[in-house]
Enzyme design. Sequence first.
Site, PDB file in Angstrom:
ATOM      1  N   ASN A   1      -7.516   9.672   4.098  1.00  0.00           N
ATOM      2  CA  ASN A   1      -7.260   9.727   2.646  1.00  0.00           C
ATOM      3  C   ASN A   1      -8.384   9.080   1.849  1.00  0.00           C
ATOM      4  O   ASN A   1      -8.923   9.673   0.933  1.00  0.00           O
ATOM      5  CB  ASN A   1      -5.951   9.001   2.308  1.00  0.00           C
ATOM      6  CG  ASN A   1      -4.749   9.614   3.013  1.00  0.00           C
ATOM      7  OD1 ASN A   1      -4.665  10.840   3.141  1.00  0.00           O
ATOM      8  ND2 ASN A   1      -3.843   8.792   3.468  1.00  0.00           N
TER       9      ASN A   1
ATOM     10  N   GLY B   1      -6.784   1.556  -3.068  1.00  0.00           N
ATOM     11  CA  GLY B   1      -6.826   0.219  -3.644  1.00  0.00           C
ATOM     12  C   GLY B   1      -6.742  -0.882  -2.611  1.00  0.00           C
ATOM     13  O   GLY B   1      -6.710  -2.065  -2.959  1.00  0.00           O
TER      14      GLY B   1
ATOM     15  N   GLU C   1      -0.251  -1.367  -6.986  1.00  0.00           N
ATOM     16  CA  GLU C   1      -0.792  -0.197  -7.689  1.00  0.00           C
ATOM     17  C   GLU C   1       0.161   0.976  -7.714  1.00  0.00           C
ATOM     18  O   GLU C   1       0.128   1.781  -8.621  1.00  0.00           O
ATOM     19  CB  GLU C   1      -2.140   0.211  -7.106  1.00  0.00           C
ATOM     20  CG  GLU C   1      -2.053   0.633  -5.667  1.00  0.00           C
ATOM     21  CD  GLU C   1      -3.412   0.985  -5.120  1.00  0.00           C
ATOM     22  OE1 GLU C   1      -4.421   0.683  -5.753  1.00  0.00           O
ATOM     23  OE2 GLU C   1      -3.439   1.568  -4.039  1.00  0.00           O
TER      24      GLU C   1
ATOM     25  N   ASN D   1       4.351   5.570   4.612  1.00  0.00           N
ATOM     26  CA  ASN D   1       5.647   5.327   5.244  1.00  0.00           C
ATOM     27  C   ASN D   1       5.808   3.868   5.644  1.00  0.00           C
ATOM     28  O   ASN D   1       6.857   3.258   5.433  1.00  0.00           O
ATOM     29  CB  ASN D   1       5.764   6.193   6.507  1.00  0.00           C
ATOM     30  CG  ASN D   1       5.745   7.664   6.148  1.00  0.00           C
ATOM     31  OD1 ASN D   1       6.347   8.070   5.169  1.00  0.00           O
ATOM     32  ND2 ASN D   1       5.030   8.459   6.939  1.00  0.00           N
ATOM     33  N   VAL D   2       4.764   3.307   6.262  1.00  0.00           N
ATOM     34  CA  VAL D   2       4.872   1.943   6.788  1.00  0.00           C
ATOM     35  C   VAL D   2       5.095   0.959   5.632  1.00  0.00           C
ATOM     36  O   VAL D   2       6.007   0.125   5.666  1.00  0.00           O
ATOM     37  CB  VAL D   2       3.613   1.570   7.600  1.00  0.00           C
ATOM     38  CG1 VAL D   2       3.695   0.142   8.093  1.00  0.00           C
ATOM     39  CG2 VAL D   2       3.416   2.528   8.770  1.00  0.00           C
TER      40      VAL D   2
ATOM     41  N   GLY E   1       0.803  -1.220   0.000  1.00  0.00           N
ATOM     42  CA  GLY E   1       0.000   0.000   0.000  1.00  0.00           C
ATOM     43  C   GLY E   1       0.829   1.260   0.000  1.00  0.00           C
ATOM     44  O   GLY E   1       2.050   1.224  -0.200  1.00  0.00           O
TER      45      GLY E   1
HETATM   46  O1  0RQ Z   1      -0.490  11.323  11.309  1.00  0.00           O
HETATM   47  O2  0RQ Z   1       1.307  12.406  10.042  1.00  0.00           O
HETATM   48  O3  0RQ Z   1      -0.154  13.729  11.569  1.00  0.00           O
HETATM   49  O4  0RQ Z   1       1.496  12.107  12.506  1.00  0.00           O
HETATM   50  O5  0RQ Z   1      -2.128   8.871  10.497  1.00  0.00           O
HETATM   51  O6  0RQ Z   1       0.186   7.448   9.778  1.00  0.00           O
HETATM   52  O7  0RQ Z   1       1.799   5.817  10.697  1.00  0.00           O
HETATM   53  O8  0RQ Z   1       2.645   7.650   9.130  1.00  0.00           O
HETATM   54  O9  0RQ Z   1       1.245   5.709   8.336  1.00  0.00           O
HETATM   55  O10 0RQ Z   1       1.818   7.004   6.182  1.00  0.00           O
HETATM   56  O11 0RQ Z   1       1.551   4.514   6.315  1.00  0.00           O
HETATM   57  O12 0RQ Z   1      -0.458   6.059   6.516  1.00  0.00           O
HETATM   58  C1  0RQ Z   1      -3.751   4.336   6.893  1.00  0.00           C
HETATM   59  C2  0RQ Z   1      -3.318   6.787   6.573  1.00  0.00           C
HETATM   60  C3  0RQ Z   1      -1.423   5.199   7.054  1.00  0.00           C
HETATM   61  C4  0RQ Z   1      -2.552   5.151   4.803  1.00  0.00           C
HETATM   62  C5  0RQ Z   1      -2.787   5.378   6.339  1.00  0.00           C
HETATM   63  C6  0RQ Z   1      -2.110   9.047  11.913  1.00  0.00           C
HETATM   64  C7  0RQ Z   1      -0.640   9.114  12.240  1.00  0.00           C
HETATM   65  C8  0RQ Z   1      -0.117   9.975  11.088  1.00  0.00           C
HETATM   66  C9  0RQ Z   1      -0.244   8.517   9.013  1.00  0.00           C
HETATM   67  P1  0RQ Z   1       0.639  12.483  11.355  1.00  0.00           P
HETATM   68  P2  0RQ Z   1       1.582   6.697   9.518  1.00  0.00           P
HETATM   69  P3  0RQ Z   1       1.111   5.837   6.766  1.00  0.00           P
HETATM   70  C10 0RQ Z   1      -3.087   1.612  -2.005  1.00  0.00           C
HETATM   71  C11 0RQ Z   1      -3.339   1.441  -0.606  1.00  0.00           C
HETATM   72  C12 0RQ Z   1      -5.640   3.750   3.026  1.00  0.00           C
HETATM   73  C13 0RQ Z   1      -5.444   3.637   1.533  1.00  0.00           C
HETATM   74  C14 0RQ Z   1      -4.606   2.470   1.143  1.00  0.00           C
HETATM   75  C15 0RQ Z   1      -3.848   5.139   4.023  1.00  0.00           C
HETATM   76  C16 0RQ Z   1      -0.977   9.506   9.910  1.00  0.00           C
HETATM   77  O13 0RQ Z   1      -1.883   3.938   4.602  1.00  0.00           O
HETATM   78  O14 0RQ Z   1      -4.390   6.174   3.675  1.00  0.00           O
HETATM   79  O15 0RQ Z   1      -4.328   1.568   1.902  1.00  0.00           O
HETATM   80  N1  0RQ Z   1      -4.392   3.921   3.730  1.00  0.00           N
HETATM   81  N2  0RQ Z   1      -4.201   2.468  -0.099  1.00  0.00           N
HETATM   82  O16 0RQ Z   1      -0.414   9.679  13.504  1.00  0.00           O
HETATM   83  C17 0RQ Z   1      -5.808   8.864  14.319  1.00  0.00           C
HETATM   84  C18 0RQ Z   1      -5.488   6.542  14.387  1.00  0.00           C
HETATM   85  C19 0RQ Z   1      -4.288   6.725  13.630  1.00  0.00           C
HETATM   86  C20 0RQ Z   1      -3.950   8.025  13.244  1.00  0.00           C
HETATM   87  C21 0RQ Z   1      -2.444   6.627  12.485  1.00  0.00           C
HETATM   88  N3  0RQ Z   1      -5.906   5.339  14.797  1.00  0.00           N
HETATM   89  N4  0RQ Z   1      -6.212   7.630  14.704  1.00  0.00           N
HETATM   90  N5  0RQ Z   1      -4.695   9.090  13.570  1.00  0.00           N
HETATM   91  N6  0RQ Z   1      -2.803   7.915  12.539  1.00  0.00           N
HETATM   92  N7  0RQ Z   1      -3.341   5.876  13.152  1.00  0.00           N
HETATM   93  C22 0RQ Z   1      -2.522   2.967  -2.514  1.00  0.00           C
HETATM   94  C23 0RQ Z   1      -3.557   3.911  -3.106  1.00  0.00           C
HETATM   95  O17 0RQ Z   1      -4.667   3.756  -2.891  1.00  0.00           O
HETATM   96  C24 0RQ Z   1      -3.086   5.021  -3.978  1.00  0.00           C
END
Ligand code: 0RQ
Length: 499
Positions: free
Chosen positions: A374, A378, A284, A261-262, A258
């Site tokens: 966001n 996908g 994707e 960062n993670v 996906g």
């Molecule tokens: O916030 O930046 O303000 O500190 O969410 O979290 O840990 O940096 O993780 O960059 O991997 O994003 C799910 C958002 C994770 C993303 C999500 C806060 C956390 C931080 C980002 P800050 P991390 P990532 C195909 C795949 C859905 C779409 C997808 C995503 C920010 O992976 O949008 O999978 N996924 N697409 O502090 C409140 C919680 C939280 C929280 C984390 N429980 N409550 N805030 N955060 N957990 C690709 C495409 O579709 C194009």
Amino acid sequence: MSVGTELSAGEAAAMIPHGSTVAFSGFTAAGAAKAVPRALAARAEAEHQAGRPFRLRVLAGASTGASVDETLARANAIAFRAPYQSSKTLRQQINRGEVEFVDMHLSHVAQQLGQGVYGAIDWAVIEATELTHDGKLYPTTSIGLSPTFCDLAARVVVELNQAHHPRLREMADIVTLPPPPHRGVIPIEQPLTKIGRPYIQVDPAKIVGVVRTNEPDEAVDLAPPDEVCRQIARHLVTFLLDQMAQGRLPADLPLQSGVGNVANAVLGELGESPDFPPFLMYTEVYQDALIELMRRGRCLGASASALAVSKAGLRTIYDEIDFFAPRIVLRPQEISNHPAVARQLGVIAMNTALEVDLYGHVNSTHVHGTDLMNGIGGSGDFERNAFLSFFMCPSVAKGGRISAIVPMCSHVDHNEHSVQIVVTEYGLADLRGVAPERRAELLIERCAHPAYRDYLRGYLAGARVGHLRHDLDRAFELHRNLIEHGAMLPGLTLSEAAS
Ligand code: 0RQ
């Protein structure tokens, strides 16, 4: 006007009226239109100053570069957006109820556009490396929904961007599916199989003109992997190797990863692991980590919809195009994310969750059930149809004020029937073949942050017994605390909870 007509971005924007549905190329910042949306934002500001309305219905493949979502949102020029976004300003407007947003599985969008669900597409603005007089359009760093937009839009403006490498076309594999039931089988037998053409055929009569540009994609650099990400990755790699050793997992299944960062960190770690065999990707977004992994022979090839890499990463790919072109295939998102292909190839899906509940439901999109982050993107296309479905996330967010493992998800994107394996920096819970009560135990004892385990154990102990155990009075207590007190467990000190 005709294919050959040259326009300034301002001239193109001046033709697009208030209320239009405008479809922009782009899947992430990769290949996103730049000059025309900026000119549209300037026009919106001028119109608003003159007291006239100017707002658009905006479509793109997924998220975009700053020139589309962020710039248009700052100009209050977006009334409606689908199917995914990651812009700070637009997100705030959506969460204040000022902009309508539809969150969709990315593989489903082309079909729904074809059905007319989103109404007519008035304009498509598509970035290309070349446009021929008979309407062959060669897209840049993403394919996304551009073929569908070009097919359905009444008028097309092309941004011809010289900054991109003309040999991107060697990666493109463009095919549009006929309507069901006459689709036939999608004959992708391995991730690099090509089944289409390197260009989008546009009806030349619809092409209003071209806007010449020369600027790189507006890519945002990812954070370098921290120890939490690396620990998540190590659990995942150990598990995959163990499954292979047990004969449960073929060694040559393609990976999907996906956004964010993670996910990028996990890919890097997989590549570092000497025991993990070289792999192919059916995914994707092609992210930065893959560049080095390909150079080192760890990643053998990748199918994606976009080169979602940093500016430096894209420069490397262009400088070494002889090496990268035959190893990357860029497809429309309907194909890159196609559930049938994901199932057929046996993809290993690895996506990121915001929160996971005690039975394995996953929220990827809405903070405390209300505020969009966001979008589902996908992730659902792959997770439900993969051979193995992982969700991963740090056990806590915001310095420990938020637990990623909660009694009940405040919003569900992926339900317990799709989610197989959950990973945090503390460990991994394999939920396959495990009944709900045991699932809850695994998630608490292996994945939850130790500072939240007592609360979660207590919740379970006090819950009403059923096939799933819940206490409906307390199911959202952590979320209510977060909204009211700024922390899920207000008494918990940050040092106690920080991972
Ligand atoms: O916030 O930046 O303000 O500190 O969410 O979290 O840990 O940096 O993780 O960059 O991997 O994003 C799910 C958002 C994770 C993303 C999500 C806060 C956390 C931080 C980002 P800050 P991390 P990532 C195909 C795949 C859905 C779409 C997808 C995503 C920010 O992976 O949008 O999978 N996924 N697409 O502090 C409140 C919680 C939280 C929280 C984390 N429980 N409550 N805030 N955060 N957990 C690709 C495409 O579709 C194009």
